[in-house]
Design a protein around this motif. Structure first.
Motif, PDB file in Angstrom:
ATOM      1  N   ILE A   1       0.840  -1.195   0.000  1.00 36.25           N
ATOM      2  CA  ILE A   1       0.000   0.000   0.000  1.00 36.25           C
ATOM      3  C   ILE A   1       0.877   1.248   0.000  1.00 36.25           C
ATOM      4  O   ILE A   1       0.649   2.202  -0.745  1.00 36.25           O
ATOM      5  N   ARG A   2       1.925   1.232   0.797  1.00 34.04           N
ATOM      6  CA  ARG A   2       2.822   2.384   0.881  1.00 34.04           C
ATOM      7  C   ARG A   2       3.421   2.712  -0.489  1.00 34.04           C
ATOM      8  O   ARG A   2       3.418   3.863  -0.928  1.00 34.04           O
ATOM      9  N   ARG A   3       3.913   1.669  -1.186  1.00 37.20           N
ATOM     10  CA  ARG A   3       4.491   1.900  -2.516  1.00 37.20           C
ATOM     11  C   ARG A   3       3.439   2.398  -3.488  1.00 37.20           C
ATOM     12  O   ARG A   3       3.682   3.278  -4.305  1.00 37.20           O
ATOM     13  N   SER A   4       2.246   1.824  -3.365  1.00 42.42           N
ATOM     14  CA  SER A   4       1.188   2.162  -4.301  1.00 42.42           C
ATOM     15  C   SER A   4       0.732   3.623  -4.151  1.00 42.42           C
ATOM     16  O   SER A   4       0.422   4.288  -5.144  1.00 42.42           O
ATOM     17  N   VAL A   5       0.693   4.128  -2.925  1.00 37.19           N
ATOM     18  CA  VAL A   5       0.313   5.531  -2.703  1.00 37.19           C
ATOM     19  C   VAL A   5       1.317   6.442  -3.407  1.00 37.19           C
ATOM     20  O   VAL A   5       0.941   7.368  -4.151  1.00 37.19           O
ATOM     21  N   ILE A   6       2.597   6.171  -3.198  1.00 36.07           N
ATOM     22  CA  ILE A   6       3.638   6.989  -3.836  1.00 36.07           C
ATOM     23  C   ILE A   6       3.538   6.882  -5.357  1.00 36.07           C
ATOM     24  O   ILE A   6       3.630   7.890  -6.076  1.00 36.07           O
ATOM     25  N   ASP A   7       3.341   5.646  -5.840  1.00 36.89           N
ATOM     26  CA  ASP A   7       3.179   5.439  -7.283  1.00 36.89           C
ATOM     27  C   ASP A   7       2.084   6.319  -7.854  1.00 36.89           C
ATOM     28  O   ASP A   7       2.227   6.897  -8.924  1.00 36.89           O
ATOM     29  N   CYS A   8       0.958   6.386  -7.152  1.00 34.80           N
ATOM     30  CA  CYS A   8      -0.157   7.201  -7.635  1.00 34.80           C
ATOM     31  C   CYS A   8       0.285   8.655  -7.776  1.00 34.80           C
ATOM     32  O   CYS A   8      -0.020   9.313  -8.776  1.00 34.80           O
ATOM     33  N   PHE A   9       0.994   9.170  -6.783  1.00 31.88           N
ATOM     34  CA  PHE A   9       1.449  10.558  -6.855  1.00 31.88           C
ATOM     35  C   PHE A   9       2.439  10.761  -7.999  1.00 31.88           C
ATOM     36  O   PHE A   9       2.371  11.759  -8.726  1.00 31.88           O
ATOM     37  N   GLU A  10       3.356   9.830  -8.188  1.00 31.97           N
ATOM     38  CA  GLU A  10       4.310   9.964  -9.286  1.00 31.97           C
ATOM     39  C   GLU A  10       3.611   9.891 -10.640  1.00 31.97           C
ATOM     40  O   GLU A  10       3.891  10.656 -11.551  1.00 31.97           O
TER      41      GLU A  10
ATOM     42  N   LEU B   1      -5.515  10.057  -8.369  1.00 26.90           N
ATOM     43  CA  LEU B   1      -5.356  10.529  -6.990  1.00 26.90           C
ATOM     44  C   LEU B   1      -6.634  10.364  -6.164  1.00 26.90           C
ATOM     45  O   LEU B   1      -6.780  10.986  -5.109  1.00 26.90           O
ATOM     46  N   HIS B   2      -7.544   9.531  -6.655  1.00 25.49           N
ATOM     47  CA  HIS B   2      -8.739   9.224  -5.865  1.00 25.49           C
ATOM     48  C   HIS B   2      -8.496   7.933  -5.083  1.00 25.49           C
ATOM     49  O   HIS B   2      -8.392   6.858  -5.661  1.00 25.49           O
ATOM     50  N   PHE B   3      -8.373   8.049  -3.771  1.00 29.13           N
ATOM     51  CA  PHE B   3      -8.126   6.901  -2.911  1.00 29.13           C
ATOM     52  C   PHE B   3      -9.430   6.475  -2.265  1.00 29.13           C
ATOM     53  O   PHE B   3     -10.088   7.282  -1.604  1.00 29.13           O
TER      54      PHE B   3
ATOM     55  N   GLU C   1       0.436  16.478   5.365  1.00 29.90           N
ATOM     56  CA  GLU C   1       1.627  16.898   6.085  1.00 29.90           C
ATOM     57  C   GLU C   1       2.901  16.715   5.279  1.00 29.90           C
ATOM     58  O   GLU C   1       3.875  17.416   5.490  1.00 29.90           O
ATOM     59  N   ASP C   2       2.918  15.736   4.393  1.00 30.23           N
ATOM     60  CA  ASP C   2       4.163  15.425   3.700  1.00 30.23           C
ATOM     61  C   ASP C   2       4.070  15.568   2.176  1.00 30.23           C
ATOM     62  O   ASP C   2       4.850  16.263   1.563  1.00 30.23           O
ATOM     63  N   LEU C   3       3.074  14.910   1.571  1.00 30.27           N
ATOM     64  CA  LEU C   3       3.062  14.831   0.113  1.00 30.27           C
ATOM     65  C   LEU C   3       2.684  16.151  -0.562  1.00 30.27           C
ATOM     66  O   LEU C   3       3.191  16.471  -1.636  1.00 30.27           O
ATOM     67  N   MET C   4       1.817  16.938   0.072  1.00 30.98           N
ATOM     68  CA  MET C   4       1.403  18.220  -0.508  1.00 30.98           C
ATOM     69  C   MET C   4       2.589  19.113  -0.853  1.00 30.98           C
ATOM     70  O   MET C   4       2.616  19.793  -1.856  1.00 30.98           O
ATOM     71  N   ASN C   5       3.585  19.103   0.063  1.00 26.86           N
ATOM     72  CA  ASN C   5       4.762  19.935  -0.160  1.00 26.86           C
ATOM     73  C   ASN C   5       5.621  19.419  -1.310  1.00 26.86           C
ATOM     74  O   ASN C   5       6.274  20.191  -1.990  1.00 26.86           O
TER      75      ASN C   5
ATOM     76  N   VAL D   1      -0.147  18.817  -8.017  1.00 28.49           N
ATOM     77  CA  VAL D   1      -1.346  17.965  -8.060  1.00 28.49           C
ATOM     78  C   VAL D   1      -2.155  18.014  -6.766  1.00 28.49           C
ATOM     79  O   VAL D   1      -3.154  17.322  -6.623  1.00 28.49           O
ATOM     80  N   LYS D   2      -1.729  18.869  -5.821  1.00 29.20           N
ATOM     81  CA  LYS D   2      -2.350  18.744  -4.496  1.00 29.20           C
ATOM     82  C   LYS D   2      -3.848  19.017  -4.491  1.00 29.20           C
ATOM     83  O   LYS D   2      -4.579  18.450  -3.688  1.00 29.20           O
ATOM     84  N   LYS D   3      -4.312  19.830  -5.406  1.00 28.50           N
ATOM     85  CA  LYS D   3      -5.745  20.129  -5.426  1.00 28.50           C
ATOM     86  C   LYS D   3      -6.586  18.970  -5.959  1.00 28.50           C
ATOM     87  O   LYS D   3      -7.801  18.980  -5.861  1.00 28.50           O
ATOM     88  N   LEU D   4      -5.931  17.997  -6.557  1.00 34.10           N
ATOM     89  CA  LEU D   4      -6.682  16.919  -7.219  1.00 34.10           C
ATOM     90  C   LEU D   4      -6.893  15.685  -6.344  1.00 34.10           C
ATOM     91  O   LEU D   4      -7.598  14.763  -6.717  1.00 34.10           O
ATOM     92  N   VAL D   5      -6.277  15.683  -5.158  1.00 36.06           N
ATOM     93  CA  VAL D   5      -6.366  14.495  -4.293  1.00 36.06           C
ATOM     94  C   VAL D   5      -7.742  14.380  -3.657  1.00 36.06           C
ATOM     95  O   VAL D   5      -8.312  15.374  -3.205  1.00 36.06           O
TER      96      VAL D   5
END
Ligand code: FAD
Ligand code: MG
Ligand code: MG
Ligand code: MG
Ligand code: MG
Length: 552
Positions: free
Chosen positions: A169-178, A194-196, A218-222, A227-231
């Motif tokens: 799950i951890r890898r998959s979240v990052i993958d989605c952002f990339e 970016l729809h979880f 706290e972390d990924l937005m920065n 893409v932060k508005k699309l999550v």
């Protein structure tokens, strides 16, 4: 002395032993333990009696502290910090405990054997299967994730059950952002990626949603400002509320908090299908179906019985049940010397009304056909011990003892003059069974069952030397085993933003930052070893200082 013998695991005594040592060796009863989760590990940790030869079989050679799995999904805690090798856990004991990394594939209760399969490739002769004989079998294989056979779940959704799941799950979240950051995509496509979606509003689903929300904010937005508005995070729950096993105040607080933070909680909506890009739901009330595109789905809707246990239940004619049943001493119903505990089994608690005639007969010592208060007082300890619902009923109705209940049934007579016949006794107790409930599938229950059973095994010889006593509950004999009794210490629901809801016994509810600190201290103290405790605490501190890692 036979101390040195403990290292051997073959049933044949090693050569060169003198006669006494050899007979001591042969007298060792073989205990086979299936599973190294909460139940199995707790059993092993508490087993002290050196007169057993213990074989542990599990496809995982480690114990995992599951309550911190949601923290692993977002890198708040590292996977290796919450696991402890089982060999390390059992090493220091003076009981002979041997571990084999393998999966049990079949249980043969008639010949007292289990059939197993190595997880590793054995390259010598390619043979992967073996069998092990037992005198006592302890089944603690846990449960599997439940999909309700909804199409596409296994293929497209992530479960959150094992350490590997959390890492994936951890890898998959990052993958989605990339992926969402790749230059060629349309905004619509980025929005989908970016729809979880989290399915299941129980403690695990809610905690994961909260963790993910914190991680993103706290972390990924920065790190991914474009893409932060699309999550978007959506939590789907089939019933009317999330966290419905908790106090209403906690449910309301969580729903309110999630709404404020933009987590879309959709209650009353059941998933009917998951395809590779869309998840389809049906509104329970209106029956309307709809689909939404997603980037990642985490499935957390409870547990089901493992195929191994289903097959075993067929063999022992527990065919009309969905979960393996044991009695209150954790003995599998319909078997000899087989015990089951934790998520793979459930205690088939007896109803008072089923046994009412027997209870009455036993209490009526003078066989007068009526019970006096004295007779009832003498019998009551056994009844309360065997039927936990009695105690619960008295407590919920503000009664001091069962005598209150019986006096209540008899109107305003004085205590000395009360005598109840069987019909009156029945009607006095007629409501207590309404208080029965199954124990939850939690680490707390599994761990308590493990230490309870170990305690029974520690005292088994004493019991066998004194056959009138324990093993079976007879309501007499000083050394008898008490039935298993669960003690609830409370429950946490971490809600993100350093806030946790705590529900402690006596309906004591506390929500906020102070309970978060309680959560930190309880979960640190519950670690199996000082090593994992140190790792977990330093992970938490690292997160406070540097935030979570986001390399995938
Ligand atoms: P498990 O711990 O699942 O262990 C089963 C063991 O059997 C494993 O070692 C497995 O590898 C092994 N096994 C499986 N198949 C076989 C086989 N065929 N042969 C041999 N071995 C086999 N509970 C709480 O009280 N508080 C919490 O905060 C909490 N949070 C949780 C969070 C998550 C994400 C999850 C998944 C669970 C959580 N739980 C929590 C529930 C708790 O983890 C379970 O109730 C508990 O693990 C049950 O213990 P068990 O020993 O029965 O099963
Ligand atoms: Mg176990
Ligand atoms: Mg476990
Ligand atoms: Mg259970
Ligand atoms: Mg009498």
């Amino acid at each position: 002395g036979g101390g040195g013998l403990l290292a051997y695991s073959d049933s044949k005594p090693p050569e060169g032993l003198n006669a006494i040592a050899a007979s001591e060796y042969k007298n060792k009863k073989r205990v086979v333990v299936l599973g190294t989760g909460w139940a199995g590990t707790s059993f092993l940790k508490n087993l002290k009696n050196p007169s057993y030869d213990v074989q542990v079989i599990s496809p995982r050679n480690y114990f995992a502290f599951t309550p911190l799995l949601p923290s692993v999904t977002c890198g708040t805690v590292e996977a290796r910090s919450i696991v402890e090798p089982i060999r390390r856990i059992v090493k220091k004991k003076n009981v002979g405990i041997h571990f084999t990394e393998a999966e049990c594939i079949s249980i043969d209760p008639v010949n007292k054997k289990v059939y197993c399969q190595f997880s590793q490739d054995t390259n010598s002769d390619g043979k992967k299967e073996f069998s092990v004989d037992y005198d006592y079998l302890v089944i603690g294989v846990g449960a599997r994730a439940n999909t309700f056979n909804i199409p596409g779940v296994v293929e497209n959704a992530h479960f959150l059950k094992e350490v590997e799941d959390a890492q994936r799950i951890r890898r998959s979240v990052i993958d989605c952002f990339e992926r969402a950051n790749l230059p060629t995509l349309s905004d619509e496509e980025r929005r989908r990626i970016l729809h979880f979606v989290i399915v299941g509003g129980g403690p695990t689903g809610v905690e994961f949603a909260a963790e993910l929300h914190d991680y993103v904010n706290e972390d990924l937005m920065n790190l991914y400002p474009d893409v932060k508005k699309l999550v978007k995070i959506t939590l789907l729950e089939a019933t009317d509320h999330i966290l419905n096993m908790f106090d209403k105040r906690i449910t309301a607080f969580a729903e309110e908090k999630f709404k404020r933070e933009g987590i879309d909680v959709k209650t009353g909506s059941a998933v009917v299908k998951v395809s590779d890009k869309e998840i389809s739901t049906k509104a329970i009330k209106s029956g309307e179906t709809s689909s939404m595109p997603y980037g990642m789905v985490v499935w957390s809707t409870g547990i089901g019985t493992r195929p191994l246990i289903m097959d075993f239940m067929q063999k022992i004619s527990q065919t009309n049940r969905r979960v393996l049943a044991t009695d209150e001493w954790l003995r599998v119903e319909g078997c000899d010397n087989i015990y089951a505990l934790g998520d793979c089994a459930t205690i088939n608690q007896r109803k008072v009304m089923e046994d009412i005639a027997a209870i009455f007969k036993k209490a009526d010592k003078d066989e007068s056909g009526t019970l006096t208060v004295k007779e009832m007082q003498d019998a009551i300890d056994d009844v309360v011990e065997r039927y936990p619902q009695v105690e619960l009923y008295l407590k919920n109705n503000q009664m001091e003892s069962i005598v209150d209940l019986l006096m209540h049934a008899k109107g305003d007579k004085t205590m000395e003059s009360i005598e109840l016949n069987i019909e009156e006794f029945k009607s006095a107790l007629s409501k207590v069974d309404s208080q029965m409930k199954n124990l939850p599938a939690t680490a707390q229950v599994a761990a308590q069952q493990g230490s309870y059973l170990a305690d029974c095994f520690n005292r088994m010889e004493e019991a066998e030397r004194n056959p009138e006593g324990p093993i079976r509950f007879r309501g007499e004999g000083r050394h008898r085993f008490r039935p298993f009794r669960y003690k609830h210490f409370g429950q946490f629901a971490p809600l993100g933003g350093e806030q946790t809801a705590a529900q402690l016994p006596g309906d004591w509810v506390s929500i906020g930052h102070s309970s978060q600190w309680l959560w930190y201290s309880v979960y640190a103290s519950k670690q199996v070893s000082w090593r994992t405790r140190a790792l977990v605490v330093s992970d938490w501190m690292r997160r406070f200082v540097y935030g979570r890692d986001s390399s995938g």
